[in-house]
Design an enzyme around this catalytic site. Structure first.
Site, short mmCIF file in Angstrom:
data_model
loop_
_atom_site.label_atom_id
_atom_site.label_comp_id
_atom_site.label_asym_id
_atom_site.label_seq_id
_atom_site.Cartn_x
_atom_site.Cartn_y
_atom_site.Cartn_z
N ASP A 1 0.83 -1.20 0.00
CA ASP A 1 0.00 0.00 0.00
C ASP A 1 0.87 1.26 0.00
O ASP A 1 0.61 2.22 -0.72
CB ASP A 1 -0.93 -0.01 1.22
CG ASP A 1 -1.76 1.26 1.32
OD1 ASP A 1 -2.57 1.52 0.42
OD2 ASP A 1 -1.58 2.00 2.32
N GLU B 1 -1.72 -4.95 -3.88
CA GLU B 1 -0.76 -4.43 -2.89
C GLU B 1 0.27 -5.49 -2.52
O GLU B 1 1.47 -5.18 -2.40
CB GLU B 1 -1.51 -3.96 -1.65
CG GLU B 1 -2.43 -2.78 -1.91
CD GLU B 1 -3.36 -2.46 -0.76
OE1 GLU B 1 -4.01 -1.40 -0.78
OE2 GLU B 1 -3.44 -3.29 0.19
#
Length: 230
Positions: A48, A119
């Site tokens: 992320d 991610e």
């Protein structure tokens, strides 16, 4: 996950792993393992941050005229769950995600799980090959979406962008000359050009003077190398 699956994934993402165990872990959802530490959850956390950094840098370099608010709007669209899930779908990677039996066929695989998978894969590439490898992967997936987000953000705002550039870089304000108009009164079209410090740019046509000036500003931005011609 067998070696053949890993090789297929490497072909899809365009990166060969020195540590294939990193790639493998990226595809283990918490529901598929006994210990959540062995899943891809921690990789989501790292991925992320890497995703945010790379997207922010790409937007910062791509759009030198955009202010913080404009950049933030585009970033929020790009890093949203929906967009990340779409990137994974475009790559075709969602089919390789390993989930527990109770989640097989779940619609969430196309939503939050796919977003989290992006991610995790980003983190795996980053850990194995560094920031440049992660950037290559992400910009391959997000490139068309950056173009589309820019078009949506900038649409109808070309005069403002050109004025901002001219005032900041040259200390002048663009002017617009009406060059021509054609057609009957009920269906006219107009031609206008932008001029900055005696430099004339390619003209643009519109169904009214405002639209013609916007087209002219767009052409000037293209010629100045500040927008990409689709």
């Amino acid at each position: 996950m067998d070696r053949r699956d890993l090789q297929q994934i490497e072909q899809i993402i365009g990166y060969h792993f020195k540590q294939p165990e990193l790639l493998e872990r990226a595809f283990f959802h918490a529901s598929s393992v006994g210990d959540r530490v062995l899943s891809n959850e921690r990789m989501e956390f790292l991925g992320d941050a890497v995703l945010g950094l790379i997207i922010c840098q790409a937007l910062y370099e791509r759009f030198p005229l955009y202010l913080e608010g404009d950049l933030t709007k585009i970033k929020s669209v790009l890093v949203s769950r929906r967009t990340c899930a779409k990137v994974i779908k475009n790559f075709g990677l969602q089919d390789y995600l390993l989930v527990g039996k109770g989640m097989s066929g779940s619609k969430s695989i196309t939503g939050s799980l796919s977003s989290a998978l992006l991610e995790a894969v980003t983190a795996a590439i980053y850990q194995d090959g560094g920031i440049e490898a992660a950037r290559d992967f992400l910009l391959t997936g997000f490139g068309p979406m950056i173009d589309r987000a820019d078009a949506e953000q900038a649409n109808g705002n070309y005069k403002s962008l050109l004025q901002q550039h001219a005032q900041q870089r040259m200390g002048v304000t663009p002017i617009y000359n009406l060059l021509d108009e054609k057609g009957p009164d009920h269906n006219k079209c107009f031609e206008a050009e932008a001029v900055i410090a005696d430099k004339h740019f390619s003209s643009g046509w519109g169904t009214n003077k405002k639209e013609a000036e916007q087209k002219a500003a767009y052409n000037a931005l293209i010629e100045l190398g500040l927008l990409h011609n689709p």
